[in-house]
Design a protein around this motif. Structure first.
Motif, PDB file in Angstrom:
ATOM      1  N   GLY A 134      26.409  30.972 -42.668  1.00  0.00           N
ATOM      2  CA  GLY A 134      25.827  30.172 -41.593  1.00  0.00           C
ATOM      3  C   GLY A 134      25.964  28.685 -41.800  1.00  0.00           C
ATOM      4  N   ILE A 135      25.885  28.211 -43.041  1.00  0.00           N
ATOM      5  CA  ILE A 135      26.008  26.776 -43.307  1.00  0.00           C
ATOM      6  C   ILE A 135      27.435  26.312 -43.088  1.00  0.00           C
ATOM      7  CG2 ILE A 135      25.878  25.001 -45.105  1.00  0.00           C
ATOM      8  CD1 ILE A 135      23.492  26.460 -46.263  1.00  0.00           C
ATOM      9  N   VAL A 136      28.404  27.056 -43.621  1.00  0.00           N
ATOM     10  CA  VAL A 136      29.806  26.678 -43.475  1.00  0.00           C
ATOM     11  C   VAL A 136      30.207  26.656 -42.002  1.00  0.00           C
ATOM     12  CG1 VAL A 136      32.182  27.344 -44.005  1.00  0.00           C
ATOM     13  CG2 VAL A 136      30.410  27.546 -45.757  1.00  0.00           C
ATOM     14  N   SER A 137      29.851  27.697 -41.258  1.00  0.00           N
ATOM     15  CA  SER A 137      30.230  27.773 -39.848  1.00  0.00           C
ATOM     16  C   SER A 137      29.521  26.715 -39.014  1.00  0.00           C
ATOM     17  CB  SER A 137      29.919  29.164 -39.283  1.00  0.00           C
ATOM     18  OG  SER A 137      30.807  30.129 -39.801  1.00  0.00           O
ATOM     19  N   ALA A 138      28.247  26.479 -39.287  1.00  0.00           N
ATOM     20  CA  ALA A 138      27.468  25.561 -38.457  1.00  0.00           C
ATOM     21  C   ALA A 138      27.816  24.098 -38.705  1.00  0.00           C
ATOM     22  CB  ALA A 138      25.975  25.784 -38.696  1.00  0.00           C
ATOM     23  N   ARG A 139      28.140  23.750 -39.953  1.00  0.00           N
ATOM     24  CA  ARG A 139      28.280  22.347 -40.310  1.00  0.00           C
ATOM     25  C   ARG A 139      29.712  21.877 -40.481  1.00  0.00           C
ATOM     26  NH1 ARG A 139      23.037  20.917 -42.150  1.00  0.00           N
ATOM     27  NH2 ARG A 139      21.688  21.928 -40.608  1.00  0.00           N
ATOM     28  N   ARG A 140      30.648  22.776 -40.756  1.00  0.00           N
ATOM     29  CA  ARG A 140      31.984  22.306 -41.137  1.00  0.00           C
ATOM     30  C   ARG A 140      33.122  23.002 -40.394  1.00  0.00           C
ATOM     31  NH1 ARG A 140      28.708  22.664 -45.406  1.00  0.00           N
ATOM     32  NH2 ARG A 140      28.215  20.715 -46.457  1.00  0.00           N
ATOM     33  N   ALA A 141      32.831  23.694 -39.333  1.00  0.00           N
ATOM     34  CA  ALA A 141      33.866  24.476 -38.663  1.00  0.00           C
ATOM     35  C   ALA A 141      34.369  23.779 -37.409  1.00  0.00           C
ATOM     36  CB  ALA A 141      33.318  25.854 -38.298  1.00  0.00           C
ATOM     37  N   SER A 142      35.624  24.097 -37.055  1.00  0.00           N
ATOM     38  CA  SER A 142      36.252  23.548 -35.856  1.00  0.00           C
ATOM     39  C   SER A 142      35.946  24.414 -34.640  1.00  0.00           C
ATOM     40  CB  SER A 142      37.768  23.485 -36.062  1.00  0.00           C
ATOM     41  OG  SER A 142      38.288  24.804 -36.203  1.00  0.00           O
ATOM     42  N   GLU A 143      36.347  23.942 -33.474  1.00  0.00           N
ATOM     43  CA  GLU A 143      36.151  24.708 -32.258  1.00  0.00           C
ATOM     44  C   GLU A 143      36.964  26.008 -32.290  1.00  0.00           C
ATOM     45  OE1 GLU A 143      34.732  26.195 -28.916  1.00  0.00           O
ATOM     46  OE2 GLU A 143      33.944  24.423 -29.946  1.00  0.00           O
ATOM     47  N   LYS A 144      38.133  25.977 -32.954  1.00  0.00           N
ATOM     48  CA  LYS A 144      38.929  27.205 -33.079  1.00  0.00           C
ATOM     49  C   LYS A 144      38.157  28.271 -33.859  1.00  0.00           C
ATOM     50  CE  LYS A 144      43.614  25.284 -32.807  1.00  0.00           C
ATOM     51  NZ  LYS A 144      44.901  25.119 -33.544  1.00  0.00           N
ATOM     52  N   HIS A 145      37.474  27.828 -34.912  1.00  0.00           N
ATOM     53  CA  HIS A 145      36.668  28.766 -35.687  1.00  0.00           C
ATOM     54  C   HIS A 145      35.556  29.344 -34.820  1.00  0.00           C
ATOM     55  CE1 HIS A 145      34.341  30.497 -38.977  1.00  0.00           C
ATOM     56  NE2 HIS A 145      33.293  29.800 -38.584  1.00  0.00           N
ATOM     57  N   TRP A 146      34.927  28.507 -34.011  1.00  0.00           N
ATOM     58  CA  TRP A 146      33.824  28.982 -33.177  1.00  0.00           C
ATOM     59  C   TRP A 146      34.298  29.944 -32.096  1.00  0.00           C
ATOM     60  CZ3 TRP A 146      29.085  29.794 -33.838  1.00  0.00           C
ATOM     61  CH2 TRP A 146      28.402  29.086 -34.831  1.00  0.00           C
ATOM     62  N   GLN A 147      35.524  29.761 -31.639  1.00  0.00           N
ATOM     63  CA  GLN A 147      36.052  30.712 -30.672  1.00  0.00           C
ATOM     64  C   GLN A 147      36.242  32.076 -31.313  1.00  0.00           C
ATOM     65  OE1 GLN A 147      36.373  30.219 -27.302  1.00  0.00           O
ATOM     66  NE2 GLN A 147      36.551  32.456 -27.459  1.00  0.00           N
TER      67      GLN A 147
END
Length: 260
Positions: free
Chosen positions: A184-197
């Motif tokens: 959750g920390i890595v995805s919420a704080r350091r991820a790009s929009e591609k990762h969120w897709q």
């Protein structure tokens, strides 16, 4: 008529010699088979039973209620916590106010792995959150549970080896039978929009998703704690405080690695 499983638990007031034998003899006279038996607390005993019809259970409960040395505390169709209590000899600790929160300490990793494996075996969407300090055994427990459930696990974001942030996912990984792991920390704080897709696509998949540090995850995303089906808390000992500031500081030392 098909046989049916029931769970019996009773509290012992005076643990005299032969008490268990008396209960076992009673079950035998009523034609009830014992599948498993174990102590589930200092003065409680749990039994997983196999019966032909509910009348056997009603007669059993009626007779047990006349015995002075014990008190029936549970008589019901077995829940997951009942099965694990008999298997491991202890109950999973559950939050009194939030029924979907379960607490474990590091000495109970075997119980945690069994608990998660049973969840992972279920079909359909499940969202599981795991709270805990670094190196307490969160990721290892998830992987071990996936193995026990005979499921493949897929890291979407992680710091297990080096920081992983997935921006694409292969077609053969888009499988509802897989277990998807998210930090959750890595995805919420350091991820790009591609990762969120990628995460949004996985969230729509009828599969099990496991989020480490769910509190940080929901702070930075559109998801809420109400979206989680289970919350697991894992500590080194019952008094350990889960402090996210320490966790975030440790995560800040990694560099991002995108998988394309």
């Amino acid at each position: 008529m098909d046989k049916k499983e029931w769970y019996l638990e009773y509290e012992i007031h005076k643990n005299r010699p032969g008490l268990l034998g008396d209960v076992a003899s009673l079950l035998g006279m009523l034609g009830i088979n014992i599948i498993t038996i174990n102590g589930v607390d200092d003065m409680r005993r749990g039994l997983l039973l196999l019966v032909d019809d509910v009348e056997q259970i009603e007669r059993l409960e009626s007779i047990l209620n006349t015995m002075d040395n014990i008190t029936v505390t549970k008589m019901r169709e077995p829940k997951l916590r009942d099965r694990l209590a008999v298997r491991h000899g202890r109950y999973i600790q559950r939050d009194a106010d939030d029924k979907k929160t379960f607490r474990f300490i590091r000495d109970e990793l075997g119980l945690l792995v069994d608990f998660l494996a049973e969840i992972f075996k279920q079909d359909g969407h499940k969202l599981v959150g795991i709270r805990g300090m670094p190196r307490v055994g969160k990721t290892e427990s998830i992987v071990a549970s996936s193995v026990c459930a005979n499921k493949r696990w897929v890291f979407l974001s992680s710091t297990m080896l080096k920081q992983t942030v997935r921006t694409q996912i292969a077609d053969d990984e888009l499988n509802s039978d897989h277990i998807f792991l998210i930090d959750g920390i890595v995805s919420a704080r350091r991820a790009s929009e591609k990762h969120w897709q990628v995460l949004r696509d996985i969230m729509r998949l009828p599969a099990t998703k496991v989020v480490e540090h769910p509190d940080i995850f929901v702070q930075e995303t559109e998801y809420t704690m109400n979206d989680f089906d289970y919350i697991i808390e894992l500590r080194d000992d019952p008094e350990q405080e889960i402090t996210y500031q320490v966790i975030e500081n440790q995560n800040s030392g990694f560099s991002s690695l995108d998988f394309n």
